[in-house]
Design a protein around this motif. Structure first.
Motif, mmCIF file in Angstrom:
data_model
loop_
_atom_site.group_PDB
_atom_site.id
_atom_site.type_symbol
_atom_site.label_atom_id
_atom_site.label_comp_id
_atom_site.label_asym_id
_atom_site.label_seq_id
_atom_site.Cartn_x
_atom_site.Cartn_y
_atom_site.Cartn_z
ATOM 1 N N THR A 1 -2.423 1.056 5.762
ATOM 2 C CA THR A 1 -2.031 2.445 6.001
ATOM 3 C C THR A 1 -0.527 2.565 6.147
ATOM 4 O O THR A 1 0.099 3.525 5.672
ATOM 5 N N THR A 2 0.090 1.586 6.805
ATOM 6 C CA THR A 2 1.537 1.614 7.015
ATOM 7 C C THR A 2 2.290 1.492 5.698
ATOM 8 O O THR A 2 3.285 2.186 5.468
ATOM 9 N N THR B 1 2.063 4.811 3.966
ATOM 10 C CA THR B 1 2.903 5.814 4.627
ATOM 11 C C THR B 1 4.371 5.614 4.281
ATOM 12 O O THR B 1 5.080 6.567 3.923
ATOM 13 N N GLN C 1 7.083 7.918 2.351
ATOM 14 C CA GLN C 1 8.208 8.461 3.112
ATOM 15 C C GLN C 1 9.562 7.927 2.629
ATOM 16 O O GLN C 1 10.500 8.705 2.439
#
Length: 601
Positions: free
Chosen positions: A436-437, A440, A444
């Protein structure tokens, strides 16, 4: 070996000069020889007394074939700049010089040809004047006649000195071979050629072939290697090489594709941040991008006066520091050099993000971006052939690849913020799922993959463990106790960690764990941050338990039984078995066929 590209105006005698120096015919096509006009790249070579093999890539001089010319010039490190004594400095002389300067070629020789037809003094004077302020300023010069042979000996001596003075490329550098020619050989199959600037290629090497449509590279095997017409087992750059590729159809490969060393994690990028030699107004938004032997449409987005974001139609295997040529396809001679400041460009979504990015690339992240463009213009190169400029950007290695320090700092800050936000929201479990990181941070700030994220975590003093990323024990939010407990820990967990800090082998029983009120979530959290060792069967030990056990087992006669180990450790059979299996799995102990164990470390 040294590889030199020719440069100069059409019909100034480049091919004739190469033919006189090598005794080989560089024009490969019958139409070229019939018309006396070079249309495509030609190849020839000779041997010099001091520096050894010297290979030429002969380029066309006609403006209609500028793309072919740039493909020959792109991968080389030296140039033979030709100007005719009876023609003087001409349009393509200037265009080819701009291209060499854009690539920052610093080694070469200037030759005034056709010295038998006119006094070369004026032509040499013109050329020397044009070289002032470029990367080729001050290269040695001579006059020559390929027809009579006058001056050939001196020219060979200058080429020999030039080659001998060039630095040797590293043989262990990552391989990136831009392909300039592909053909088939009966009984061998597909062969590709190119200029290998550095690194080593050997038979049976596995390389990655970039496809022409931008899809994922495919692995290919080098069946055989040739250099200068000779079969060799391996070749080191710089060199002209021909590689016979196993299982590759001719239709699958051609000029502009690249062969990449499979051991290096290459980035293929369609978005890069670049520093332009000239101001952004020197080019339109739509440009033609030349890198190595590839030519591809591109689009420029202004960051400030000299910094731009470059989007290419196809992904290219670029690295920080690469030199590119950007060309206005609608205007003859409009060539601007560019340096790749970062092959991985973080997204620009907010107002003012472009100027902030430019300031960060200049090393001024705190600069007032309202004046960033003006100050950036003061620092930027003057452009054209008036100045030789170099970037001061420092690269940072992350996951085996290099990015700008500004990008590394951006990624570190973004990951640190994510972990800090998680810790503030859930002090008991400040760990983020790795998958998930990555998703993300890719969205971003452009972190490309897990390998890079792990390197970013290490740079940020964070820890990746069990597919999660979080604070290291020394950087956990809030002060820790000697037991490894955190201020936010429940009383029962703090008591358990205190007990194991006093005696790492004092494993609590299941009823004792229930009395403490410690659940599976608390246990998983403490295990993830390294405050306790969780073994199968819900055996909970202190993190120092393995080291304590190894010291005790080292005093036993080898081999020893489970019962002997239990007595030495002073724990239950349940704990003994779980701990010994843990030591077995990590190679500290070995279980023998008889059921005994031996200490290995």
């Amino acid at each position: 070996m040294t590889v030199v590209a020719t440069a100069g105006h059409v019909d100034h005698g480049k091919s004739t000069l190469v033919r006189a120096l090598t005794g080989m015919e560089p024009d490969r096509w019958e139409a070229e020889r019939r018309r006396g006009l070079t249309l495509d790249l030609g190849y020839a070579w000779t041997t010099l007394p001091r520096s050894g093999a010297l290979a030429f890539v002969d380029v066309p001089g006609h403006r209609r074939f500028i793309g072919n010319m740039l493909s020959g010039l792109g991968p080389v490190a030296a140039v033979l700049l030709v100007v005719a004594a009876d023609g003087g400095w001409s349009a393509q002389s200037e265009e080819h010089l701009r291209a060499a300067h854009a690539l920052r070629l610093r080694h070469g020789v200037l030759a005034a040809t056709r010295a038998d037809l006119a006094d070369p003094t004026a032509a040499l004077g013109q050329a020397r004047e044009r070289l002032v302020g470029t990367s080729l300023a001050g290269i040695p010069a001579t006059s020559v006649s390929a027809r009579t042979g006058a001056g050939l000996v001196e020219l060979r001596e200058l080429l020999d000195s030039c080659a001998a003075g060039m630095p040797a490329p590293p043989a262990d550098a990552p391989v990136r071979l831009w392909i300039d020619r592909a053909f088939t050989v009966r009984g061998a199959g597909t062969v590709v050629t190119g200029t290998l600037p550095a690194g080593t290629v050997a038979a049976q090497d596995r390389l990655l072939l970039t496809p022409p449509d931008g899809s994922r590279p495919r692995e290919v095997v080098v069946r055989g290697v040739q250099t200068l017409g000779e079969d060799v087992g391996r070749v080191e750059g710089a060199a002209r090489v021909a590689l016979n590729l196993r299982g590759v159809d001719l239709s699958d490969v051609g000029r502009g594709q690249a062969l990449l060393g499979a051991k290096r994690p290459w980035w293929r990028t369609d978005t890069s941040d670049v520093l332009l030699d000239d101001g952004v107004d020197a080019l339109p938004a739509q440009v033609t991008v030349h890198a190595g032997t590839v030519s591809v449409p591109g689009r420029l987005r202004t960051l400030d006066g000299h910094h731009a974001r470059l989007h290419t139609e196809l992904p290219l295997p670029l690295v920080l520091g690469d030199r590119l040529i950007l060309r206005d396809p609608g205007r003859e001679g409009a060539i601007v050099g560019a340096e790749v400041l970062d092959p991985v460009a973080p997204p620009l979504r907010r107002s003012g993000a472009a100027r902030k990015r430019a300031a960060a690339l200049r090393g001024d992240p705190g600069e007032d971006t309202s004046g960033g463009a003006a100050r950036g213009a003061d620092r930027a190169p003057k452009g054209g052939t008036d100045a030789v400029a170099t970037s001061a950007v420092t690269g940072v290695e992350l996951g085996g690849r290099r990015v700008a320090a500004a990008t590394a700092d951006l990624w570190v800050g973004a990951l640190t913020t994510l972990v800090a936000d998680r810790a503030a929201a859930d002090p008991l479990d400040p760990w983020l799922p790795l998958g998930t990181t990555v998703a993300t941070l890719r969205r971003q700030v452009g972190v490309p993959d897990r390998l890079v994220l792990e390197a970013v975590a290490a740079r940020a003093s964070l820890v990746v463990r069990d597919d999660r990323v979080g604070p290291s024990p020394g950087s956990s939010p809030g002060p820790t106790t000697t037991s490894g407990a955190l201020p936010g820990d429940p009383p029962g967990l703090a008591a358990l960690l205190g007990r194991l800090a006093d005696d790492p082998l004092d494993a609590p029983t299941r009823p004792e764990i229930e009395v403490l009120g410690v659940g599976r979530r608390e246990i998983a959290t403490a295990s993830a941050r390294g405050a306790l060792l969780r073994l199968p069967g819900e055996v909970l030990l202190g993190p120092d338990a393995p080291a304590r056990a190894l010291r005790a087992l080292a005093d036993l006669p080898q081999p020893w039984t489970t019962s002997t180990a239990r007595e030495a450790l002073g724990v239950s059979r349940r704990v003994t078995i779980a701990l010994l299996e843990h030591l077995d799995a990590r190679g500290h102990t070995r279980r023998d066929p008889e059921g005994t164990r031996t200490l290995l470390t």
